[in-house]
Design a protein around this motif. Sequence first.
Motif, PDB file in Angstrom:
ATOM      1  N   ALA A  98       0.855  -1.188   0.000  1.00  0.00           N
ATOM      2  CA  ALA A  98       0.000   0.000   0.000  1.00  0.00           C
ATOM      3  C   ALA A  98       0.889   1.235   0.000  1.00  0.00           C
ATOM      4  CB  ALA A  98      -0.925   0.012   1.217  1.00  0.00           C
ATOM      5  N   ALA A  99       0.387   2.331  -0.585  1.00  0.00           N
ATOM      6  CA  ALA A  99       1.159   3.581  -0.630  1.00  0.00           C
ATOM      7  C   ALA A  99       0.200   4.748  -0.770  1.00  0.00           C
ATOM      8  CB  ALA A  99       2.156   3.568  -1.793  1.00  0.00           C
ATOM      9  N   ARG A 100       0.698   5.921  -0.380  1.00  0.00           N
ATOM     10  CA  ARG A 100      -0.095   7.139  -0.531  1.00  0.00           C
ATOM     11  C   ARG A 100       0.847   8.329  -0.618  1.00  0.00           C
ATOM     12  NH1 ARG A 100      -4.429   8.441   3.965  1.00  0.00           N
ATOM     13  NH2 ARG A 100      -5.046   6.346   3.355  1.00  0.00           N
ATOM     14  N   CYS A 101       0.394   9.341  -1.395  1.00  0.00           N
ATOM     15  CA  CYS A 101       1.152  10.583  -1.550  1.00  0.00           C
ATOM     16  C   CYS A 101       0.232  11.748  -1.186  1.00  0.00           C
ATOM     17  CB  CYS A 101       1.659  10.740  -2.985  1.00  0.00           C
ATOM     18  SG  CYS A 101       2.580  12.270  -3.277  1.00  0.00           S
ATOM     19  N   LEU A 102       0.673  12.609  -0.260  1.00  0.00           N
ATOM     20  CA  LEU A 102      -0.095  13.783   0.164  1.00  0.00           C
ATOM     21  C   LEU A 102       0.712  15.030  -0.192  1.00  0.00           C
ATOM     22  CD1 LEU A 102      -1.231  12.643   3.734  1.00  0.00           C
ATOM     23  CD2 LEU A 102      -2.519  12.467   1.601  1.00  0.00           C
ATOM     24  N   PRO A 103       0.377  15.719  -1.302  1.00  0.00           N
ATOM     25  CA  PRO A 103       1.118  16.932  -1.659  1.00  0.00           C
ATOM     26  C   PRO A 103       0.883  18.044  -0.642  1.00  0.00           C
ATOM     27  CG  PRO A 103      -0.163  16.091  -3.528  1.00  0.00           C
ATOM     28  CD  PRO A 103      -0.643  15.370  -2.309  1.00  0.00           C
ATOM     29  N   ALA A 104       1.921  18.858  -0.394  1.00  0.00           N
ATOM     30  CA  ALA A 104       1.775  20.000   0.508  1.00  0.00           C
ATOM     31  C   ALA A 104       0.889  21.069  -0.120  1.00  0.00           C
ATOM     32  CB  ALA A 104       3.152  20.583   0.845  1.00  0.00           C
ATOM     33  N   LYS A 105       0.924  21.167  -1.437  1.00  0.00           N
ATOM     34  CA  LYS A 105       0.044  22.067  -2.171  1.00  0.00           C
ATOM     35  C   LYS A 105      -0.862  21.199  -3.035  1.00  0.00           C
ATOM     36  CE  LYS A 105       3.365  25.866  -2.064  1.00  0.00           C
ATOM     37  NZ  LYS A 105       4.104  26.898  -2.832  1.00  0.00           N
ATOM     38  N   GLN A 106      -1.529  21.813  -4.016  1.00  0.00           N
ATOM     39  CA  GLN A 106      -2.440  21.014  -4.831  1.00  0.00           C
ATOM     40  C   GLN A 106      -1.692  19.959  -5.639  1.00  0.00           C
ATOM     41  OE1 GLN A 106      -4.679  24.653  -6.340  1.00  0.00           O
ATOM     42  NE2 GLN A 106      -6.344  23.208  -6.221  1.00  0.00           N
TER      43      GLN A 106
END
Length: 541
Positions: free
Chosen positions: A310-318
């Motif tokens: 499993a993986a996820r990416c949360l950008p600091a901006k859009q």
Amino acid sequence: MKQPLRILHLEDNPVDAELVQVTLTREGIACEMLVVETRADFLAALGRAEIDLILADLTLPSFDGMSALAIVRQHYPELPFVFVSGSLGEEAAIETLKSGARDYVLKSRLARLAPAVRRALSEAEERTERRRTQEKLAQAYAEIHQRAESYQSLFNSIRDVIVVTDNQRRIVQVNQPALREVFGYESDEVVGRGTELLYADPQEYQLTGQEVFDLHNPARGRIMELRFRRRNGETFIGEMYALKRLDSSGAATGNIGMIRDINERRKAEEALRESEMRRYQLQVELHYAAEIQAKLLPRNGPDIPGFDVAARCLPAKQVGGDFFDWQEVCEGVWALTLGDVMGKGMAAAMLMATVRAAVRSVSHNHPSRALQLAEAALQHDLDNSESFVTLFMGQLHAARRRLLYVDCGHGFAFVRRRDGTVRRLLPRGLPLGVPGSKAYREGSVTLEKGDTLVLYSDGLIDARPELKLDSHLLARQLEGAASAAEMLERLIGLTEQQGPQPDDVTVLVAHCTAEQSPVPECMASGSCGSHNEPMPGTGNE
């Protein structure tokens, strides 16, 4: 960038110090160089002189650059610090950047010195300007709060053009300063004349007389927007508040009109509408960019026998510069990648897409060869953008439960064994885009049932710096988790905080769920680069 710069240079070789100054001068950076080589002289110079930049060799006979960096970060956190050293190993290079140095330059490659100095100074100026702006805003808000009442009174006392007329709408009195400023007339030019000379449209003049200035109508005030004409013939939109002029008995004896030029306000409103439209269009474009970037990342976990991923990416901006990826490069062999482009926002996102495409195109090669090819393809873009990429790339042989990997300056990777112990994944090399003479070195690790591979970006640490996160603390977060998805949620949950997210956060978890199985003959033939046994002496098991 102010010139001349005051540079404190920690260096024990006068020839090298002079060469550094000559190099900067040749590149158009005027500087006054203060060269020291001992701790005592270094501390004295810091306390005595106003320093703009520190250059430091890594090792000196009686002092070292890392100790100097620690002193500067503690007492002068905004002062830019750049290492200029004759030899800087890969581990040391990564450590300098993580310890707070803005860059490092090899003495054999002083062509990089001027760009590194400019970038370090630019970043320092941005941080200083941001702090000053925040201080000024805080001061302004305090003053506004203290003076709001007096400002309101002052605003209410500002005089618009006040025109007093008789019952025939002839001007009997007008305030001269405002009349001259708005209409361009002197009072003796208008007193005794009808107010029609102030109107741009005769029909509007007639209508206001019927609806507002008729003495037989009720004495109610009214606000209108009308077109007026200045003495020079120029027309403008004005706001007029009209009311009756009453005598002491309450009888209407004429009218009063208070006129305000609202041309600038109308222009500002139009500009605001256009600005809002541009902002809306930009928001739409950013929304579409975020959608496209999200679609570039894998949507579903890979179907790797014996592994839960499993993986996820949360950008600091859009949009952001982090990414993760997986793909089956040949039967039973999967490439797992996590990368972090320097910076955040749209610029990092654009470079991220390029890096991701380049890495995917070569992932079928041995990891070290793949990253050599990727760096060769990306070098021009990374040089032009003055950026670099930290990246971890591994090839997972599912049947053998064996991971062959290369760490390009990333460092945020470990394996949590089933018994809770932690293994760091070494060796580590330089990031993509950072010049280095050595080839990428490979490492390998065998995963048993219950072991977990964890990859993450530095945004996980930046979000909670007070926790001083490390591999052991992160590994403890995984205890008792039933799936890779639950492990992922626990790690991502550490970033929950008040205020904006400081950097992109990306986490990839691969949990081994089955024992090693026999390797089919077709997979053991070495048809894929990662199926071959790792080369000895590369840090592998």
